[in-house]
Design a protein around this motif. Structure first.
Motif, PDB file in Angstrom:
ATOM      1  N   THR A 213     -19.048  44.292  -0.010  1.00  0.00           N
ATOM      2  CA  THR A 213     -19.451  44.423  -1.412  1.00  0.00           C
ATOM      3  C   THR A 213     -18.257  44.723  -2.309  1.00  0.00           C
ATOM      4  OG1 THR A 213     -21.641  45.230  -0.768  1.00  0.00           O
ATOM      5  CG2 THR A 213     -20.930  45.695  -3.010  1.00  0.00           C
ATOM      6  N   ASN A 214     -17.433  45.672  -1.904  1.00  0.00           N
ATOM      7  CA  ASN A 214     -16.262  46.049  -2.709  1.00  0.00           C
ATOM      8  C   ASN A 214     -15.386  44.835  -3.002  1.00  0.00           C
ATOM      9  OD1 ASN A 214     -17.162  48.680  -2.484  1.00  0.00           O
ATOM     10  ND2 ASN A 214     -15.606  49.309  -1.003  1.00  0.00           N
ATOM     11  N   ALA A 215     -15.111  44.054  -1.963  1.00  0.00           N
ATOM     12  CA  ALA A 215     -14.243  42.890  -2.108  1.00  0.00           C
ATOM     13  C   ALA A 215     -14.872  41.842  -3.019  1.00  0.00           C
ATOM     14  CB  ALA A 215     -13.950  42.286  -0.737  1.00  0.00           C
ATOM     15  N   THR A 216     -16.175  41.626  -2.859  1.00  0.00           N
ATOM     16  CA  THR A 216     -16.850  40.573  -3.620  1.00  0.00           C
ATOM     17  C   THR A 216     -16.991  40.951  -5.088  1.00  0.00           C
ATOM     18  OG1 THR A 216     -18.087  40.066  -1.590  1.00  0.00           O
ATOM     19  CG2 THR A 216     -18.835  39.029  -3.620  1.00  0.00           C
ATOM     20  N   VAL A 217     -17.276  42.217  -5.366  1.00  0.00           N
ATOM     21  CA  VAL A 217     -17.363  42.672  -6.758  1.00  0.00           C
ATOM     22  C   VAL A 217     -16.000  42.535  -7.444  1.00  0.00           C
ATOM     23  CG1 VAL A 217     -17.703  44.703  -8.239  1.00  0.00           C
ATOM     24  CG2 VAL A 217     -19.347  44.177  -6.422  1.00  0.00           C
ATOM     25  N   LYS A 218     -14.928  42.851  -6.732  1.00  0.00           N
ATOM     26  CA  LYS A 218     -13.581  42.655  -7.294  1.00  0.00           C
ATOM     27  C   LYS A 218     -13.344  41.189  -7.640  1.00  0.00           C
ATOM     28  CE  LYS A 218     -11.339  46.508  -4.861  1.00  0.00           C
ATOM     29  NZ  LYS A 218     -10.397  46.867  -3.759  1.00  0.00           N
ATOM     30  N   ALA A 219     -13.832  40.289  -6.783  1.00  0.00           N
ATOM     31  CA  ALA A 219     -13.678  38.857  -7.043  1.00  0.00           C
ATOM     32  C   ALA A 219     -14.441  38.439  -8.299  1.00  0.00           C
ATOM     33  CB  ALA A 219     -14.155  38.049  -5.837  1.00  0.00           C
ATOM     34  N   LEU A 220     -15.657  38.958  -8.472  1.00  0.00           N
ATOM     35  CA  LEU A 220     -16.454  38.643  -9.660  1.00  0.00           C
ATOM     36  C   LEU A 220     -15.748  39.113 -10.928  1.00  0.00           C
ATOM     37  CD1 LEU A 220     -20.013  39.618  -8.357  1.00  0.00           C
ATOM     38  CD2 LEU A 220     -19.242  37.305  -8.900  1.00  0.00           C
ATOM     39  N   GLN A 221     -15.198  40.313 -10.872  1.00  0.00           N
ATOM     40  CA  GLN A 221     -14.477  40.853 -12.031  1.00  0.00           C
ATOM     41  C   GLN A 221     -13.240  40.020 -12.324  1.00  0.00           C
ATOM     42  OE1 GLN A 221     -13.917  44.815 -10.464  1.00  0.00           O
ATOM     43  NE2 GLN A 221     -15.631  45.641 -11.622  1.00  0.00           N
ATOM     44  N   TRP A 222     -12.541  39.645 -11.283  1.00  0.00           N
ATOM     45  CA  TRP A 222     -11.323  38.839 -11.455  1.00  0.00           C
ATOM     46  C   TRP A 222     -11.665  37.485 -12.076  1.00  0.00           C
ATOM     47  CZ3 TRP A 222      -9.302  34.188  -9.970  1.00  0.00           C
ATOM     48  CH2 TRP A 222      -7.919  34.022 -10.095  1.00  0.00           C
TER      49      TRP A 222
ATOM     50  N   THR B  95     -21.033  39.212 -13.476  1.00  0.00           N
ATOM     51  CA  THR B  95     -19.756  39.888 -13.689  1.00  0.00           C
ATOM     52  C   THR B  95     -19.658  41.196 -12.925  1.00  0.00           C
ATOM     53  OG1 THR B  95     -20.631  40.979 -15.674  1.00  0.00           O
ATOM     54  CG2 THR B  95     -19.468  38.884 -15.985  1.00  0.00           C
ATOM     55  N   ASP B  96     -20.806  41.675 -12.400  1.00  0.00           N
ATOM     56  CA  ASP B  96     -20.786  42.973 -11.713  1.00  0.00           C
ATOM     57  C   ASP B  96     -21.534  42.996 -10.381  1.00  0.00           C
ATOM     58  OD1 ASP B  96     -23.432  42.881 -12.538  1.00  0.00           O
ATOM     59  OD2 ASP B  96     -23.245  44.503 -14.010  1.00  0.00           O
ATOM     60  N   GLY B  97     -22.203  41.879 -10.026  1.00  0.00           N
ATOM     61  CA  GLY B  97     -22.888  41.807  -8.735  1.00  0.00           C
ATOM     62  C   GLY B  97     -24.268  42.415  -8.699  1.00  0.00           C
ATOM     63  N   ARG B  98     -24.733  42.952  -9.818  1.00  0.00           N
ATOM     64  CA  ARG B  98     -26.036  43.631  -9.840  1.00  0.00           C
ATOM     65  C   ARG B  98     -27.207  42.657  -9.966  1.00  0.00           C
ATOM     66  NH1 ARG B  98     -25.601  49.115 -10.643  1.00  0.00           N
ATOM     67  NH2 ARG B  98     -23.538  49.845 -11.297  1.00  0.00           N
ATOM     68  N   PHE B  99     -28.314  43.020  -9.338  1.00  0.00           N
ATOM     69  CA  PHE B  99     -29.572  42.286  -9.475  1.00  0.00           C
ATOM     70  C   PHE B  99     -30.326  42.830 -10.684  1.00  0.00           C
ATOM     71  CE2 PHE B  99     -28.460  41.698  -5.086  1.00  0.00           C
ATOM     72  CZ  PHE B  99     -28.908  40.418  -4.774  1.00  0.00           C
ATOM     73  N   ASN B 100     -31.007  41.934 -11.417  1.00  0.00           N
ATOM     74  CA  ASN B 100     -31.821  42.321 -12.558  1.00  0.00           C
ATOM     75  C   ASN B 100     -33.290  42.337 -12.146  1.00  0.00           C
ATOM     76  OD1 ASN B 100     -33.616  41.428 -14.980  1.00  0.00           O
ATOM     77  ND2 ASN B 100     -31.756  42.189 -15.960  1.00  0.00           N
ATOM     78  N   ASP B 101     -33.967  43.445 -12.403  1.00  0.00           N
ATOM     79  CA  ASP B 101     -35.348  43.620 -11.954  1.00  0.00           C
ATOM     80  C   ASP B 101     -36.297  42.567 -12.512  1.00  0.00           C
ATOM     81  OD1 ASP B 101     -34.409  45.834 -10.650  1.00  0.00           O
ATOM     82  OD2 ASP B 101     -35.219  47.293 -12.070  1.00  0.00           O
ATOM     83  N   GLU B 102     -36.018  42.071 -13.710  1.00  0.00           N
ATOM     84  CA  GLU B 102     -36.886  41.075 -14.335  1.00  0.00           C
ATOM     85  C   GLU B 102     -36.571  39.667 -13.825  1.00  0.00           C
ATOM     86  OE1 GLU B 102     -39.592  41.425 -16.385  1.00  0.00           O
ATOM     87  OE2 GLU B 102     -39.339  43.525 -15.805  1.00  0.00           O
ATOM     88  N   ASP B 103     -35.284  39.344 -13.700  1.00  0.00           N
ATOM     89  CA  ASP B 103     -34.889  37.986 -13.308  1.00  0.00           C
ATOM     90  C   ASP B 103     -35.404  37.599 -11.922  1.00  0.00           C
ATOM     91  OD1 ASP B 103     -33.598  37.790 -15.705  1.00  0.00           O
ATOM     92  OD2 ASP B 103     -31.568  37.983 -14.895  1.00  0.00           O
ATOM     93  N   VAL B 104     -35.499  38.574 -11.010  1.00  0.00           N
ATOM     94  CA  VAL B 104     -35.935  38.249  -9.650  1.00  0.00           C
ATOM     95  C   VAL B 104     -37.400  37.813  -9.598  1.00  0.00           C
ATOM     96  CG1 VAL B 104     -34.224  39.725  -8.529  1.00  0.00           C
ATOM     97  CG2 VAL B 104     -36.463  40.672  -9.122  1.00  0.00           C
ATOM     98  N   LYS B 105     -38.131  38.050 -10.688  1.00  0.00           N
ATOM     99  CA  LYS B 105     -39.529  37.625 -10.725  1.00  0.00           C
ATOM    100  C   LYS B 105     -39.660  36.110 -10.873  1.00  0.00           C
ATOM    101  CE  LYS B 105     -41.060  41.987 -12.838  1.00  0.00           C
ATOM    102  NZ  LYS B 105     -41.626  42.613 -14.059  1.00  0.00           N
TER     103      LYS B 105
END
Length: 333
Positions: free
Chosen positions: A238-247, A285-295
């Protein structure tokens, strides 16, 4: 003295590799929805976390990757979020822990002789439609479109053609009439004059027209058992992938392509850079899931998947933001 120093350096290098933590990661295809994963590879971010990553690419699509994960032949999958919902309907716990692409990125393109007119949905009848593979999100895209317009999969022929240049070639050679695929294929189609895009879900607006909402796609997922048994490994991935998204969010398409492993780039370089530029808006940009979008994926699957429709799906068990929440969120340069 120089020989001694070289020997010491070799010993340190060997010790570092010996203590690197092995993790097997499989990727469904090298379409651009999965781009943050090879970017993380190209930047050396997994190695920086002390991981030794073994990669397997199933070019035929994400359903093969899912099978490998459930069978235990891979630890982590780069695949589409909707597969976690499917697995829950089959009493299998598969959990997304980093979101890569927050939107579909899919397009429906027609070849030069295609007779389908989106303004007249019934004209899709009899068409040979290329998808990445059966059971993939491109498959779901077609089935949902058909269902919304009172048509069924029996009205068309669905043909697995993979992604990228192979998919474009199938359209160009007339093996299929229509193609549902992602970038870079979407950009290649128009750049090469193979056909034109008829339905475009790369933008939020287009996704809402097709699905009724934003449709999260590419994620990193693993079985709940693996996550429970290997939380530190999951955190490092996760740490590595989030850094990639930010980059990626802070660099141009050309700079992103510069960092990619060569095997990831298809077609000519300039067109590929254009494809990355076209796709940039779909990435988290941050790797987070959105509670509404997953619906949205749940609504799509329920419309034609009997097992999902019959199941009492608990979306909170299909993803977690726990690891992303603990990842460093400093801007990567």
């Amino acid at each position: 003295m120089r020989k001694l120093m070289l020997a010491l350096a070799a010993t340190v290098a060997f010790a570092g590799s010996a203590f690197a933590e092995p993790v097997r990661i499989s990727v469904g295809s090298y379409n651009l929805n999965n781009l943050p994963f090879p970017v993380a590879q190209g930047l050396g971010l997994y190695e920086q976390e002390g991981l030794e990553v073994t990669v397997e690419n199933f070019a035929s699509g994400g359903s093969k990757t899912l099978q490998a994960l459930v069978a235990g032949s891979t630890d982590v999958a780069v695949g589409f979020y909707d597969h976690t919902i499917q697995m829950q309907s089959q009493n299998k716990a598969v959990v997304g822990f980093v979101q890569l692409a927050r939107n579909s990125g899919l397009v429906l393109a027609g070849g030069k002789n295609a007779t389908f007119d989106p303004a007249k949905p019934e004209t899709i009848k009899g068409a040979k439609i290329g998808i990445t593979s059966p059971g993939s999100s491109s498959d779901f895209f077609v089935r949902y479109y058909l269902q919304r317009h009172n048509l069924s999969a029996d009205d068309v022929s669905l043909i697995g053609v993979g992604s990228g240049s192979a998919a474009v070639a199938a359209l160009e050679q007339g093996k299929i009439d229509l193609l549902v695929n992602y970038d870079p294929a979407a950009t290649f189609i128009e750049a090469k004059g193979v056909g034109k895009i008829l339905v475009d879900a790369r933008s939020d607006k287009g996704a809402k027209e097709i699905y009724g909402g934003t449709y999260p796609t590419s994620v990193l997922y693993a079985t709940q058992d693996y996550i429970d048994e290997n939380p530190e490994t999951i955190q490092k991935v996760t740490n590595a992938t989030v850094k990639a998204l930010q980059w990626m969010n802070n660099h141009s398409a050309e700079e992103i392509v510069e960092k990619l492993p060569k095997e990831f780039i298809s077609g000519d370089r300039e067109t590929y850079i254009k494809a990355v530029e076209n796709a940039k808006a779909i990435f988290s940009t941050d790797g987070r899931f959105n509670d509404e979008d997953v619906k949205t994926p749940l609504a799509v699957l329920k419309s034609f998947n009997e097992k999902v429709a019959a199941a009492d799906i608990d979306l909170s068990k299909t993803y977690t933001n726990d690891f992303v929440g603990k990842a460093p969120h400093d801007v990567a340069n």
